[in-house]
Design a protein around this motif. Structure first.
Motif, PDB file in Angstrom:
ATOM      1  N   LYS A   1     -12.491   7.948  -0.249  1.00 38.20           N
ATOM      2  CA  LYS A   1     -11.520   8.379   0.811  1.00 38.20           C
ATOM      3  C   LYS A   1     -10.531   9.270   0.165  1.00 38.20           C
ATOM      4  O   LYS A   1      -9.608   8.267  -0.326  1.00 38.20           O
TER       5      LYS A   1
ATOM      6  N   ASN B   1     -11.239  -6.060  -2.317  1.00 36.18           N
ATOM      7  CA  ASN B   1     -11.606  -7.233  -1.714  1.00 36.18           C
ATOM      8  C   ASN B   1     -12.852  -7.656  -2.206  1.00 36.18           C
ATOM      9  O   ASN B   1     -13.830  -6.895  -2.467  1.00 36.18           O
TER      10      ASN B   1
ATOM     11  N   TRP C   1      -0.129  -4.820   1.514  1.00 32.82           N
ATOM     12  CA  TRP C   1      -1.519  -5.065   1.250  1.00 32.82           C
ATOM     13  C   TRP C   1      -1.729  -6.521   1.190  1.00 32.82           C
ATOM     14  O   TRP C   1      -0.997  -7.301   0.563  1.00 32.82           O
TER      15      TRP C   1
ATOM     16  N   GLY D   1       0.729  -1.232   0.116  1.00 33.84           N
ATOM     17  CA  GLY D   1       0.055  -0.023   0.102  1.00 33.84           C
ATOM     18  C   GLY D   1       0.878   1.249   0.092  1.00 33.84           C
ATOM     19  O   GLY D   1       1.946   1.076  -0.168  1.00 33.84           O
TER      20      GLY D   1
ATOM     21  N   SER E   1      -2.620  11.685   5.645  1.00 34.96           N
ATOM     22  CA  SER E   1      -3.782  10.674   5.756  1.00 34.96           C
ATOM     23  C   SER E   1      -4.756  11.235   6.316  1.00 34.96           C
ATOM     24  O   SER E   1      -4.770  12.246   7.399  1.00 34.96           O
ATOM     25  N   LEU E   2      -5.822  11.020   5.818  1.00 37.34           N
ATOM     26  CA  LEU E   2      -7.181  11.414   6.146  1.00 37.34           C
ATOM     27  C   LEU E   2      -8.068  10.539   6.928  1.00 37.34           C
ATOM     28  O   LEU E   2      -7.878   9.198   6.804  1.00 37.34           O
TER      29      LEU E   2
ATOM     30  N   ILE F   1      -4.979  -7.059   8.767  1.00 37.04           N
ATOM     31  CA  ILE F   1      -5.377  -5.953   8.612  1.00 37.04           C
ATOM     32  C   ILE F   1      -5.918  -5.034   9.646  1.00 37.04           C
ATOM     33  O   ILE F   1      -6.665  -5.745  10.741  1.00 37.04           O
ATOM     34  N   ASP F   2      -5.322  -3.848  10.094  1.00 35.22           N
ATOM     35  CA  ASP F   2      -5.536  -3.364  11.100  1.00 35.22           C
ATOM     36  C   ASP F   2      -6.468  -1.975  11.113  1.00 35.22           C
ATOM     37  O   ASP F   2      -6.464  -1.147  11.830  1.00 35.22           O
ATOM     38  N   GLN F   3      -7.747  -2.127  10.143  1.00 33.23           N
ATOM     39  CA  GLN F   3      -8.690  -1.257  10.169  1.00 33.23           C
ATOM     40  C   GLN F   3     -10.005  -2.121   9.586  1.00 33.23           C
ATOM     41  O   GLN F   3      -9.775  -2.936   8.824  1.00 33.23           O
TER      42      GLN F   3
END
Ligand code: ATP
Ligand code: BTN
Length: 331
Positions: free
Chosen positions: A173, A209, A124, A118, A327-328, A219-221
């Motif tokens: 996003k 996905n 990723w 990523g 980063s948003l 995956i941490d989100q």
């Protein structure tokens, strides 16, 4: 880099993808290998992130149906050279390694990436057959300065392509993630290989996905698969007879949408894209923060401007921010 073709594993997967149980003996006979070798390969397939049931006396079966990517079908429905490498380190890296010899628009797709990445070198997660990993080389005559806008334009193209396939409510996003109900559905990574004679050599890569196992680690989100997005529609046009999602049709739609959007962008720049982006901006008019290294700004998101910068309203008024290090986050 393409690892040595793992032919036996791919042959086993092709057999299992037909559905139902297949005994170790049957697989061994078909491939001309021993049952012990079959069992070793099944372990390797498991390491690619594929769930396989193993039942004494019956053999092996895929936990989820899988229709493999079909390069011929994709190439015949698009106008781009398409390369399918079932197992690869990273589709972006593969194209970056050879931009000098590629035609603009050349596409690389994979079933599995061992080193999918990523932004800023983050991993990723790329299990076999469950998702889409798609990269396209694009020679941008306008040069590097135009690359930021381009990365927004391809996100718009993907959401609109999904809408035309009957998938609603997918949002963007800034700068280039796709969200569904505040969960990450896909990420886009634009990488620059260099500049020659003013033109920029870019590789645009997307991981989406499609039917990823909820047990997948790393995956941490919050994230979501397209399969869940279309779950309520029993007869959704993207659903195949086995119940899985038609990844080949999606590839065709995305490749064609990218090519059209990239050509439009080369002709008209961001003109027209700002409204298209703002309509599908996940955070428009919502409280957000922008993280820039140690610095953070909180405010209300006001979409993007013609330069592709993100707009945030604070007590000081509306400010525009642009750059790869931002980063948003929603608040
Ligand atoms: P930003 O790009 O705004 O900094 P981000 O957290 O989305 O934020 P990226 O670099 O864009 O970061 O994406 C990499 C992150 O995405 C990883 O750190 C991981 O949390 C998450 N991720 C990795 N694989 C997947 C996947 N298959 N699906 C959803 N999310 C994933
Ligand atoms: C992100 O959200 O950070 C972007 C993720 C981009 C992942 C895709 S998968 C295809 C291509 N190959 C890679 O190694 N990365 C991109």
């Amino acid at each position: 880099m393409i690892p040595r073709t793992p032919k036996a594993k791919l042959d086993i997967l092709r057999l299992l993808a037909q559905g139902g149980f297949h005994s170790g003996e049957e697989i061994g006979k078909t491939l001309g290998i021993s049952r012990a070798a079959v069992s070793k390969h099944i372990k390797g397939i498991h390491e690619w992130g594929v769930e396989i049931f193993s039942l004494q006396g019956k053999g092996y079966q895929l936990a989820e149906p899988m229709t493999l990517l079909d390069a011929e079908r994709i190439a015949s429905d698009t106008h781009a050279p398409v390369m399918l490498h079932p197992v690869i380190d990273s589709t972006n890296q593969y194209l970056l390694n050879q931009v000098d010899s590629l035609e603009s628009g050349t596409t690389c797709i994979a079933e599995y990436q061992s080193q999918g990445r990523g932004r800023r070198g983050r991993q990723w997660v790329s299990p076999f057959g469950a998702n889409l990993y798609l990269s396209m080389y694009w020679r941008l005559e306008a040069g590097m300065a135009a690359a930021m806008g381009l990365s927004l334009v391809v996100g718009v193209a993907v959401v609109e392509a999904l809408e035309s396939l009957g998938v609603a409510d997918v949002k963007l996003k800034w700068p280039n993630d796709l969200y569904y109900q505040d969960k990450k559905l896909a990420g886009i990574l634009v990488e620059l290989s260099g500049q020659a004679g003013g033109a920029a050599h870019l590789v645009i890569g997307m991981g989406m996905n499609i039917a990823m196992s909820e047990q997948i680690p790393g995956i941490d989100q919050p994230w979501v698969s397209l399969k869940q997005v279309i779950e309520e529609h029993e007869n959704h046009p993207l659903r195949l007879t086995q119940g899985d999602v038609d990844r080949n049709q999606l590839c065709v739609a995305f490749i064609n949408a990218w090519q059209t959007a990239l050509r439009d962008y080369e002709e008209q720049g961001m003109h027209g894209f700002v409204e298209r982006w703002n309509r599908i901006d996940n955070f428009l008019n919502r409280p957000i923060k922008l993280i820039m290294g140690q610095r953070e700004i909180s405010g209300i998101s006001r979409g993007i401007n013609e330069q592709g910068a993100v707009l945030i309203e604070t007590e000081q008024g509306v400010e525009a921010h642009i750059g790869g290090e931002i980063s948003l986050r929603g608040l």
